[in-house]
Scaffold this motif. Structure first.
Motif, mmCIF file in Angstrom:
data_model
loop_
_atom_site.group_PDB
_atom_site.id
_atom_site.type_symbol
_atom_site.label_atom_id
_atom_site.label_comp_id
_atom_site.label_asym_id
_atom_site.label_seq_id
_atom_site.Cartn_x
_atom_site.Cartn_y
_atom_site.Cartn_z
ATOM 1 N N GLU A 508 0.828 -1.211 0.000
ATOM 2 C CA GLU A 508 0.000 0.000 0.000
ATOM 3 C C GLU A 508 0.864 1.263 0.000
ATOM 4 O O GLU A 508 0.526 2.269 -0.612
ATOM 5 C CB GLU A 508 -0.955 0.011 1.197
ATOM 6 N N LYS A 511 2.121 1.826 -3.512
ATOM 7 C CA LYS A 511 1.065 2.376 -4.385
ATOM 8 C C LYS A 511 0.873 3.865 -4.127
ATOM 9 O O LYS A 511 0.673 4.647 -5.052
ATOM 10 C CB LYS A 511 -0.245 1.610 -4.171
ATOM 11 N N ASP A 515 1.441 6.752 -6.868
ATOM 12 C CA ASP A 515 0.323 7.649 -7.206
ATOM 13 C C ASP A 515 0.761 9.107 -7.170
ATOM 14 O O ASP A 515 0.402 9.903 -8.034
ATOM 15 C CB ASP A 515 -0.853 7.437 -6.243
ATOM 16 N N LEU A 572 3.798 -3.256 -9.769
ATOM 17 C CA LEU A 572 2.619 -3.086 -8.911
ATOM 18 C C LEU A 572 1.311 -3.455 -9.598
ATOM 19 O O LEU A 572 0.429 -4.048 -8.990
ATOM 20 C CB LEU A 572 2.538 -1.633 -8.434
ATOM 21 N N TYR A 573 1.175 -3.073 -10.864
ATOM 22 C CA TYR A 573 -0.132 -3.216 -11.522
ATOM 23 C C TYR A 573 -0.146 -4.229 -12.664
ATOM 24 O O TYR A 573 -1.175 -4.457 -13.286
ATOM 25 C CB TYR A 573 -0.602 -1.842 -12.028
#
Length: 644
Positions: A508, A511, A515, A572-573
């Protein structure tokens, strides 16, 4: 080509493996003091490149009328002799090729730089002509360092000697002889003169002196028949002129065509390769003014070699670098031409670099070749042997950067760092944690359980402190922390804590950091060096030196940082970010026809239209784009396997 506003910002770079190069604009009008047809290192004089042959004006003569195809900028915005107006076509797919048309005369000119000699080769072919045609070639000589200018003087030696189908001359003591030879018998007409007040607008833009005088010893003249090709060679050594035509063809055949984005990047990657006569191998940081810098070399090496399946060259460069690293750790004078080896993050980037090698060559091969080096680097840091990188009680590494710039953000004004990053620096500690984890895994693989456990213990100590020291309540990482001083600026250096294989952050937290980078730092040309929301944002890298130094890392965008951002996205994605990253790559593909054709400049303005700035070709940027393309390809392949 006939619109100078469009043509002059576009440059061409051709290199060999000694660090020599040929560089100008696509219309052959030199706009920088670094431009020249033959620019070579002269180690007997200093550590700089030197412009020997600045340019070569070709003149076509028919029925007594002379049409000069050259182009120079003189003071007062005067361009002469305006040879660009005769250009009909230009192509640099395999070699730079210009087609000139003067009435019924069509002349083709092609240029190659010889791979392993300091020699430029220019081939003129008379494609069409309806009557007797004469070709005249007038060389403009400089014999100066790329950082200086030459001016009319009485010291310059005007003597020349005839050699096989040409002449040799040397303007000043200490310089090598310049040999200018042709594949066809010609007449050299001695007509010494200085061409005064040639102006370089790029130097004017940068706030530097911008005028010089160039010496012309005379000109070569010969008839040329329809369909005939004549090769001109300029070099620091003599050549058999009977071999020139075959040599030109041979050099052309060795070239990878610049027919797509990937091939352009491969060509650009090879331009950074330096082969010394003693067998040493280096990666140049960039053209036209950078040398081999340690940090740049280790960041760029995986992308420039492993990503294009050139593992052998990686190993050759590492062989040279390993010698230099060992000398540095033992406090001995360096026998390698690698600058800034003392920078505190260099050992950490070395381990990251070798980590990429392990992925390509296998962990066992990496361990066998470089296991000892990595262990020595970790213990060198841990035992406090590095002059400016200390492991503190909290497990983090500490660096003093108050008086001297010690990170890649290294701009200085009046001898002081513009951004005095000091104390606990975020990417240093992300790299330190990654290095400890990787070396622990490698020690475990080698059966050295004691070191494996020790490195793991250091890593766990570092991990907890990293989160405590760097993570703030807004979900991003401080750029550096020194005592009670915390730098709240939103900078791209926190991306490494997400992109590296071993991260001290939880999922988290990663991320959240990514972001913030996406919202505030991402551009089509990489990550900004500072968020527009942070104080001191200065995205336009223009104007005189001091103005540019203040802007250098205060909002400009850097493609190499974008490479780590893309890697973080994929980690991450995964598949959901593939098409987004492919779109980002298109932003770089557009650059292949801008600035220096077929490569990527040093940095870009942080605001639209994101103009390219700085050095015309930059190793770390080319490397990280190649590495991103490889990551994408590998990911597509793995995704395909999963789908099946």
């Amino acid at each position: 080509m006939t619109n100078l506003e469009e043509a002059l910002p576009r440059e061409l770079l051709r290199t060999n493996r000694s660090g020599a190069y040929s560089c100008s604009t696509i219309v052959d009008c030199n706009t920088r003091k670094y431009h020249g047809l033959l620019v070579v290192p002269v180690p007997e004089l200093d550590d700089e490149n030197h412009v020997l042959l600045s340019s070569l004006d070709a003149t076509v003569i028919q029925h007594g009328a002379a049409f000069n195809l050259g182009l120079h900028k003189y003071q007062g915005n005067n361009y002469s002799p305006k040879g660009h107006k005769y250009i009909r076509e230009f192509d640099c797919g395999r070699v730079p090729t210009t087609i000139y048309r003067v009435g019924g005369v069509i002349l083709k000119r092609e240029i190659v730089f010889q791979h392993y000699e300091d020699r430029i080769l220019i081939r003129y072919t008379l494609v069409d002509a309806h009557s007797l045609t004469t070709l005249r070639l007038r060389p403009f000589l400089a014999f100066r360092s790329v950082r200086q200018f030459t001016h009319e003087n009485m010291v310059a030696n005007r003597d020349y000697q005839l050699v096989d189908k040409g002449i040799k001359t040397c303007m000043y003591a200490g310089y090598p002889e310049l040999y200018m030879q042709l594949s066809k018998t010609n007449e050299f007409k001695y007509q010494p003169d200085w061409y005064r007040d040639i102006t370089y607008p790029k130097e004017q833009e940068r706030g530097y002196a911008s005028n010089e005088d160039l010496y012309v010893p005379g000109y070569f003249e010969m008839n040329i028949r329809k369909g005939e090709s004549i090769v001109f060679a300029a070099s620091t050594s003599e050549i058999k002129t009977s071999a020139l035509k075959a040599l030109f063809d041979e050099e052309v055949n060795e070239r990878t065509p610049r027919d797509n984005f990937f091939h352009c990047l491969i060509n650009a990657a090879h331009q950074f390769h330096i082969h010394e006569k003693n067998g040493d191998r280096y990666i140049l940081a960039g053209y036209p003014w950078f040398k081999c810098r340690a940090r740049d070399m280790f960041i760029a090496l995986p992308g420039l070699t492993l990503s294009i399946e050139e593992q052998d060259y990686f190993e050759l460069v590492m062989k040279t670098a390993q010698r230099g690293l060992t000398e540095f750790m033992e406090g001995k004078p360096l026998t390698v031409k690698i600058y800034e080896m003392e920078q505190p993050d260099v050992p950490l980037w070395v381990i990251w670099c070798l980590q990429q090698y392990a992925k390509e060559a296998g962990t066992e091969k990496c361990l066998k070749r470089y296991g000892g080096l990595m262990e020595r680097l970790i213990k060198f840091i841990e035992n406090g042997k590095h002059p400016n990188l200390k492991v503190m009680e909290n497990g983090l590494v500490y660096t003093d950067g108050r008086e001297t710039a010690v990170t890649w953000m290294n701009s200085t004004v009046n001898g002081k760092p513009v951004i005095p990053r000091t104390g606990y620096i975020v990417e240093f500690n992300a790299l330190w944690y990654n290095a400890l984890k990787f070396c622990s895994a490698m020690a475990d693989l080698s059966g050295n359980k004691k070191d494996a456990a020790h490195f793991e213990q250091l890593a766990q100590h570092c991990k907890q402190s990293f989160v405590d020291v760097f993570l703030n309540e807004y979900g991003y990482l401080f750029d550096y922390v020194d005592g009670n001083m915390m730098d709240w600026s939103v900078r791209p250096n926190m991306i490494f804590a997400v992109a590296l294989d071993y991260s001290p952050l939880a999922q988290e937290q990663k991320k959240s950091v990514l972001d913030v980078c996406t919202r505030e730092l991402l551009t089509p040309k990489g990550l900004r060096s500072l968020s527009p929301k942070s104080g001191g944002y200065n995205p336009m890298y223009t104007g005189p030196q001091t103005q540019r130094d203040y802007a250098y890392h205060q909002g400009t965008a850097w493609p190499w940082l974008g490479g780590f951002y893309m890697e973080a996205c994929l980690k991450l994605y995964k598949r959901t970010r593939q098409s987004f990253i492919e779109r980002q790559m298109v932003g770089y593909e557009d650059e292949m026809n801008q600035h220096c054709l077929g490569t990527i400049p040093e940095l870009f303005d942080g605001n639209p239209p994101f103009n390219g700035r700085g050095a015309i070709s930059f190793a770390m940027n080319v490397a990280e784009i190649l590495r991103t393309l490889e990551l994408l390809e590998r990911y597509n392949f793995n995704s395909g396997e999963e789908t099946k």
